[in-house]
Scaffold this motif. Structure first.
Motif, PDB file in Angstrom:
ATOM      1  N   UNK A  75      -4.916  -1.097   0.786  1.00  0.00           N
ATOM      2  CA  UNK A  75      -4.490   0.166   1.358  1.00  0.00           C
ATOM      3  C   UNK A  75      -4.161   1.126   0.221  1.00  0.00           C
ATOM      4  N   UNK A  76      -4.565   2.360   0.382  1.00  0.00           N
ATOM      5  CA  UNK A  76      -4.346   3.349  -0.675  1.00  0.00           C
ATOM      6  C   UNK A  76      -2.911   3.867  -0.704  1.00  0.00           C
ATOM      7  N   UNK A 152      -7.860  -0.311   6.388  1.00  0.00           N
ATOM      8  CA  UNK A 152      -8.685   0.716   7.025  1.00  0.00           C
ATOM      9  C   UNK A 152      -9.266   1.632   5.956  1.00  0.00           C
ATOM     10  N   UNK A 153     -10.607   1.816   5.948  1.00  0.00           N
ATOM     11  CA  UNK A 153     -11.245   2.658   4.930  1.00  0.00           C
ATOM     12  C   UNK A 153     -11.330   4.140   5.289  1.00  0.00           C
ATOM     13  N   UNK A 155     -10.505   8.052   5.675  1.00  0.00           N
ATOM     14  CA  UNK A 155      -9.795   8.965   4.777  1.00  0.00           C
ATOM     15  C   UNK A 155      -8.320   9.092   5.157  1.00  0.00           C
ATOM     16  N   UNK A 156      -7.456   8.972   4.206  1.00  0.00           N
ATOM     17  CA  UNK A 156      -6.007   9.109   4.331  1.00  0.00           C
ATOM     18  C   UNK A 156      -5.322   7.996   5.118  1.00  0.00           C
ATOM     19  N   UNK A 157      -6.057   7.046   5.674  1.00  0.00           N
ATOM     20  CA  UNK A 157      -5.398   5.968   6.417  1.00  0.00           C
ATOM     21  C   UNK A 157      -4.902   4.915   5.423  1.00  0.00           C
ATOM     22  N   UNK A 158      -3.725   4.381   5.696  1.00  0.00           N
ATOM     23  CA  UNK A 158      -3.113   3.407   4.795  1.00  0.00           C
ATOM     24  C   UNK A 158      -2.768   2.105   5.523  1.00  0.00           C
ATOM     25  N   UNK A 159      -3.329   1.926   6.729  1.00  0.00           N
ATOM     26  CA  UNK A 159      -2.966   0.781   7.553  1.00  0.00           C
ATOM     27  C   UNK A 159      -3.856  -0.423   7.303  1.00  0.00           C
ATOM     28  N   UNK A 160      -3.286  -1.589   7.571  1.00  0.00           N
ATOM     29  CA  UNK A 160      -4.035  -2.839   7.626  1.00  0.00           C
ATOM     30  C   UNK A 160      -4.245  -3.160   9.097  1.00  0.00           C
ATOM     31  N   UNK A 161      -5.336  -3.863   9.414  1.00  0.00           N
ATOM     32  CA  UNK A 161      -5.599  -4.266  10.789  1.00  0.00           C
ATOM     33  C   UNK A 161      -6.366  -5.577  10.784  1.00  0.00           C
ATOM     34  N   UNK A 171      -9.179   0.905  11.838  1.00  0.00           N
ATOM     35  CA  UNK A 171      -8.013   0.418  12.585  1.00  0.00           C
ATOM     36  C   UNK A 171      -7.938   1.020  13.980  1.00  0.00           C
ATOM     37  N   UNK A 172      -8.546   2.190  14.174  1.00  0.00           N
ATOM     38  CA  UNK A 172      -8.468   2.859  15.483  1.00  0.00           C
ATOM     39  C   UNK A 172      -9.678   3.757  15.682  1.00  0.00           C
TER      40      UNK A 172
END
Length: 191
Positions: A75-76, A152-153, A155-161, A171-172
């Motif tokens: 995650x970034x 999650x790849x 843009x701007x997402x930092x979540x794991x799923x 992730x969504x």
């Protein structure tokens, strides 16, 4: 999965990174929202010390998640600020050992039986809460779901799923739409 909800307390919004656990009020609200899973009452009120300890554990779990998704990117959100692997695994293991847990069989009418971990002894709120969170992370990382854990790849997402089907990339749905829109913009910007 509690471990995923726990690491998702750090997320990206249009305004930038948002940390649900950035203050005592946020920690209290999150704890109350997960009271049943964490063994807390609705009257739970976090202290600053508990909040700091929970955030330290979250960063250790995020570090282990980053290792689990490798060689894919982490995650970034905080990949450059995570504790090291050895330090993270030591903290998670020490946290789970601080409060003994035991399996309990639950078998509601009309449902399949399931095992849940419950605290085997009495403990203060902070060690108890952190033990449940650490045990949830251990279960995810040592179980079959680890193979499907992704960052999650979008843009701007930092979540794991946890990838639930072969074609799932984000992730969504919102992140998928954002990723496709960004790709479309890049393709047509160069024209």
């Amino acid at each position: 999965m509690l471990a995923l909800e726990f690491v998702s307390t750090l997320r990206a919004t249009r305004a930038g990174l948002t940390d649900t656990l950035s203050d005592v009020a946020g920690m209290t609200e999150w704890g109350r929202a997960h009271a049943a899973e964490l063994g807390l009452g609705q009257s739970f009120v976090a202290s600053e010390k508990l909040r700091r300890e929970v955030v330290e554990l979250r960063q250790a779990v995020r570090s282990l998640f980053a290792r689990a998704v490798a060689p894919g990117p982490a995650s970034s959100a905080d990949a450059d600020r995570l504790p090291g692997f050895a330090e993270s695994i030591a903290l998670v293991n020490a946290t789970t050992l601080a409060v003994p847990m035991a399996p309990r069989l639950e078998w509601p009418d009309g449902e399949d039986p399931k095992a849940t971990n419950v605290l085997a002894g009495r403990a203060e709120v902070s060690p108890r809460l952190r033990a449940v969170l650490a045990a949830s992370a251990v279960e995810l990382l040592a179980g079959a779901h680890r193979e499907h854990l992704r960052a999650c790849p979008a843009p701007r997402c930092v979540l794991y799923f946890v990838k639930e089907h072969a074609r799932q990339e984000w992730c969504s749905v919102a992140c998928g739409n954002r990723a496709r829109a960004a790709r479309h913009y890049r393709q047509h910007r160069d024209d």
